[in-house]
Write an enzyme that holds these catalytic residues in place. Structure first.
Site, short mmCIF file in Angstrom:
data_model
loop_
_atom_site.label_atom_id
_atom_site.label_comp_id
_atom_site.label_asym_id
_atom_site.label_seq_id
_atom_site.Cartn_x
_atom_site.Cartn_y
_atom_site.Cartn_z
N LYS A 156 0.84 -1.21 0.00
CA LYS A 156 0.00 0.00 0.00
C LYS A 156 0.87 1.26 0.00
O LYS A 156 0.61 2.20 -0.74
CB LYS A 156 -0.91 0.05 1.24
CG LYS A 156 -1.90 -1.10 1.34
CD LYS A 156 -2.85 -0.91 2.51
CE LYS A 156 -2.19 -0.90 3.87
NZ LYS A 156 -1.54 -2.18 4.26
N ARG B 70 -9.08 1.40 9.15
CA ARG B 70 -8.67 0.02 9.46
C ARG B 70 -9.70 -0.69 10.33
O ARG B 70 -9.48 -1.85 10.68
CB ARG B 70 -7.34 0.05 10.22
CG ARG B 70 -6.13 -0.38 9.38
CD ARG B 70 -4.94 -0.15 10.27
NE ARG B 70 -3.77 -0.88 9.97
CZ ARG B 70 -2.69 -0.37 9.37
NH1 ARG B 70 -2.70 0.83 8.89
NH2 ARG B 70 -1.60 -1.09 9.24
N ARG C 155 11.54 -5.46 4.02
CA ARG C 155 11.26 -4.02 3.81
C ARG C 155 12.27 -3.15 4.55
O ARG C 155 12.61 -3.40 5.69
CB ARG C 155 9.84 -3.73 4.32
CG ARG C 155 9.52 -2.25 4.43
CD ARG C 155 8.06 -1.98 4.40
NE ARG C 155 7.33 -2.56 5.50
CZ ARG C 155 6.00 -2.56 5.55
NH1 ARG C 155 5.30 -2.06 4.56
NH2 ARG C 155 5.38 -3.10 6.58
N ARG D 252 11.77 -1.49 10.11
CA ARG D 252 10.78 -1.10 11.12
C ARG D 252 10.76 -2.14 12.24
O ARG D 252 10.81 -3.33 11.98
CB ARG D 252 9.40 -1.02 10.47
CG ARG D 252 9.16 0.28 9.77
CD ARG D 252 7.89 0.27 8.97
NE ARG D 252 6.73 -0.27 9.65
CZ ARG D 252 5.51 -0.32 9.13
NH1 ARG D 252 5.32 0.15 7.89
NH2 ARG D 252 4.51 -0.83 9.78
N ARG E 107 0.18 -8.70 13.21
CA ARG E 107 -0.50 -7.64 12.45
C ARG E 107 -1.45 -8.24 11.42
O ARG E 107 -2.51 -7.69 11.15
CB ARG E 107 0.55 -6.73 11.78
CG ARG E 107 1.23 -5.82 12.81
CD ARG E 107 2.53 -5.23 12.29
NE ARG E 107 2.36 -4.46 11.09
CZ ARG E 107 3.31 -4.25 10.19
NH1 ARG E 107 4.50 -4.78 10.36
NH2 ARG E 107 3.06 -3.54 9.13
P1 AMP Z 1 1.44 0.77 8.85
O1 AMP Z 1 2.60 1.67 8.66
O2 AMP Z 1 0.23 1.18 8.07
O3 AMP Z 1 1.78 -0.69 8.67
O4 AMP Z 1 1.01 0.92 10.39
C1 AMP Z 1 1.89 0.58 11.44
C2 AMP Z 1 1.14 0.52 12.76
O5 AMP Z 1 0.55 1.80 13.06
C3 AMP Z 1 -0.04 -0.45 12.81
O6 AMP Z 1 0.37 -1.77 13.08
C4 AMP Z 1 -0.86 0.16 13.94
O7 AMP Z 1 -0.30 -0.12 15.21
C5 AMP Z 1 -0.70 1.65 13.69
N1 AMP Z 1 -1.75 2.14 12.76
C6 AMP Z 1 -1.58 2.61 11.50
N2 AMP Z 1 -2.75 2.96 10.95
C7 AMP Z 1 -3.70 2.72 11.89
C8 AMP Z 1 -5.12 2.84 11.93
N3 AMP Z 1 -5.80 3.31 10.87
N4 AMP Z 1 -5.75 2.49 13.07
C9 AMP Z 1 -5.09 2.02 14.14
N5 AMP Z 1 -3.76 1.85 14.16
C10 AMP Z 1 -3.06 2.19 13.05
#
Ligand code: AMP
Length: 218
Positions: free
Chosen positions: A15, A90, A129, A162, A173
């Site tokens: 994404k 989400r 990544r 990360r 996740r």
């Molecule tokens: P990402 O970079 O999109 O993989 O997000 C990394 C982490 O940020 C996720 O595993 C969540 O802990 C938090 N996070 C990101 N977007 C959201 C969301 N829309 N709602 C809740 N937690 C989020």
């Protein structure tokens, strides 16, 4: 024409990579909630401190914090003609809140692109990544390697992995995604907004499919 585009899909499906490419092509801002949380953590803000434990454990940050953060970001002038939302919504509560936020501005979601892949592919994707420390540009050691090892092509900053991309946290996740986010596929399909794209294709083919879906909506 305004365009609010949601990129929906499991962690590690691409994404963020697609949102970066799409943002460069359309000049719409790329809004990644994960990146906004990581910036808050880096700057040691109250929100960053609150989000950290959830992120480290592969859990979602509570809806109330996430929705307030996105509302603030979408209110900024650069989002007036649209935005590419990467990683938000989400949960069903977030999806409802987004619909209401946009409706208040007489706007709506134009396209929800569901980028799909089987869970087995995702651990490898996230495990390989690398992300740049300065601005969060995304690379993959196999599928999208940087020109110079360990350095971002765009800004030359160091690439790091990360903390939540360890195999164990990625598995958590994915579990959280299946429980809390996957129901949004049917939610947006029922609303007639959803286009499904095979996320196991090479990066340029996923982009091509995304642009075709966007063109078809426009
Ligand atoms: P990402 O970079 O999109 O993989 O997000 C990394 C982490 O940020 C996720 O595993 C969540 O802990 C938090 N996070 C990101 N977007 C959201 C969301 N829309 N709602 C809740 N937690 C989020």
């Amino acid at each position: 024409m305004t365009s609010y585009i949601v990129l929906l899909g499991p962690p590690g499906v691409g994404k963020g990579t697609q949102a970066e490419i799409l943002s460069a092509k359309t000049h719409l801002p790329h809004i990644s909630t994960g990146e906004l949380f990581r910036e808050n953590m880096k700057n040691d803000t109250k929100l960053g401190r609150e989000a950290k434990a959830f992120m480290d454990g592969g859990e979602l940050v509570p809806d109330s914090l996430t929705i307030a953060m996105v509302e603030g970001r979408l209110a900024r002038p650069d989002c007036r003609s649209g935005a590419i939302l990467d990683g938000f919504p989400r949960t069903p509560v977030q999806a409802e809140a987004l619909g209401q936020m946009l409706a208040r501005a007489s706007q709506g979601i134009d396209l929800v692109s569901f980028i799909s892949a089987a869970p087995g592919v995702l651990v490898e994707r996230a495990g390989g990544r690398w992300t740049c420390v300065a601005q969060g540009h995304i690379y993959h050691q196999k599928y999208n390697a940087p020109k110079a090892s360990g350095k971002c092509d765009v800004d030359g900053s160091d690439l790091v992995q990360r903390a939540d991309d360890s195999a164990e946290t990625v598995r958590k996740r994915i579990e959280v995604y299946l429980e809390q986010t996957a129901p949004l596929v049917e939610y947006y399909r029922a609303a007639g907004k959803l286009v499904e794209i095979d996320g196991t294709q090479p990066i340029d083919l996923v982009t091509k499919a995304l642009l075709a879906a966007l063109g078809a909506k426009g």
